[in-house]
Motif scaffolding. Structure first.
Motif, PDB file in Angstrom:
ATOM      1  N   SER A 185       0.831  -1.196   0.000  1.00 49.36           N
ATOM      2  CA  SER A 185       0.000   0.000   0.000  1.00 49.36           C
ATOM      3  C   SER A 185       0.873   1.256   0.000  1.00 49.36           C
ATOM      4  N   THR A 186       0.279   2.321  -0.448  1.00 45.27           N
ATOM      5  CA  THR A 186       1.014   3.576  -0.520  1.00 45.27           C
ATOM      6  C   THR A 186       0.343   4.639   0.337  1.00 45.27           C
ATOM      7  N   VAL A 187       1.108   5.676   0.603  1.00 35.51           N
ATOM      8  CA  VAL A 187       0.658   6.827   1.372  1.00 35.51           C
ATOM      9  C   VAL A 187       0.922   8.046   0.499  1.00 35.51           C
ATOM     10  N   SER A 225       5.687   4.341  -0.389  1.00 37.70           N
ATOM     11  CA  SER A 225       5.166   3.090   0.152  1.00 37.70           C
ATOM     12  C   SER A 225       4.970   3.243   1.662  1.00 37.70           C
ATOM     13  N   ARG A 226       3.999   2.548   2.185  1.00 36.68           N
ATOM     14  CA  ARG A 226       3.720   2.607   3.627  1.00 36.68           C
ATOM     15  C   ARG A 226       4.941   2.115   4.416  1.00 36.68           C
ATOM     16  N   GLU A 227       5.639   1.124   3.868  1.00 39.75           N
ATOM     17  CA  GLU A 227       6.825   0.578   4.535  1.00 39.75           C
ATOM     18  C   GLU A 227       7.928   1.630   4.640  1.00 39.75           C
ATOM     19  N   SER A 234       7.031   4.368   7.117  1.00 37.36           N
ATOM     20  CA  SER A 234       7.122   3.915   8.510  1.00 37.36           C
ATOM     21  C   SER A 234       8.517   4.021   9.084  1.00 37.36           C
ATOM     22  N   LYS A 294       4.958   7.210  10.969  1.00 37.31           N
ATOM     23  CA  LYS A 294       4.455   5.930  11.473  1.00 37.31           C
ATOM     24  C   LYS A 294       3.372   6.164  12.526  1.00 37.31           C
ATOM     25  N   LEU A 298       0.185   7.199  10.900  1.00 36.09           N
ATOM     26  CA  LEU A 298      -0.485   6.111  10.175  1.00 36.09           C
ATOM     27  C   LEU A 298      -1.090   5.067  11.099  1.00 36.09           C
ATOM     28  N   GLU A 299      -0.494   4.875  12.276  1.00 33.91           N
ATOM     29  CA  GLU A 299      -0.943   3.807  13.162  1.00 33.91           C
ATOM     30  C   GLU A 299      -1.670   4.289  14.408  1.00 33.91           C
ATOM     31  N   LYS A 324      -5.485   8.431  12.916  1.00 34.32           N
ATOM     32  CA  LYS A 324      -5.172   7.927  11.576  1.00 34.32           C
ATOM     33  C   LYS A 324      -5.613   8.923  10.517  1.00 34.32           C
ATOM     34  N   GLY A 360      -5.041   7.326   3.624  1.00 31.70           N
ATOM     35  CA  GLY A 360      -3.604   7.290   3.387  1.00 31.70           C
ATOM     36  C   GLY A 360      -3.028   8.618   2.943  1.00 31.70           C
TER      37      GLY A 360
END
Length: 97
Positions: free
Chosen positions: A2-4, A17-19, A22, A28, A31-32, A36, A40
């Protein structure tokens, strides 16, 4: 994956990318955490699009080469334009990277 979408102060949307996002403790948390961001999207009105684009490039660079730290010869240098150094330092501090 997934993307942000990060939104700069001039309303430019930059996908990451979400990764990779983070890696930043601030992103992070956004997003978490309990606050929220919707769909995204994270608005970062403190940064203009040039600085935010360079931050995204660094986060993707960090994600790609993080595990290659033992083999230093194969890691290309991450270029930082001198004229952006102070702004990038402030962004890195704010974003926890």
């Amino acid at each position: 994956m997934s993307t942000v979408r990060l939104i700069s102060n001039d309303n430019t949307e930059i996908e990451i990318s979400r990764e990779a996002a983070s890696i930043s403790s601030t992103l992070k948390s956004m997003l978490e955490g309990p606050f929220k961001e919707s769909d995204g999207r994270i608005e970062l009105p403190t940064f203009d699009s040039k600085v935010l684009q360079k931050v995204v490039e660094y986060l993707e660079y960090n994600l790609q080469y993080h595990d290659a730290a033992d083999d230093i010869e194969d890691i290309p240098e991450f270029e930082i334009p001198t004229e952006m150094a102070l702004e990038l330092l402030l962004a890195a501090d704010y974003l926890g990277i």
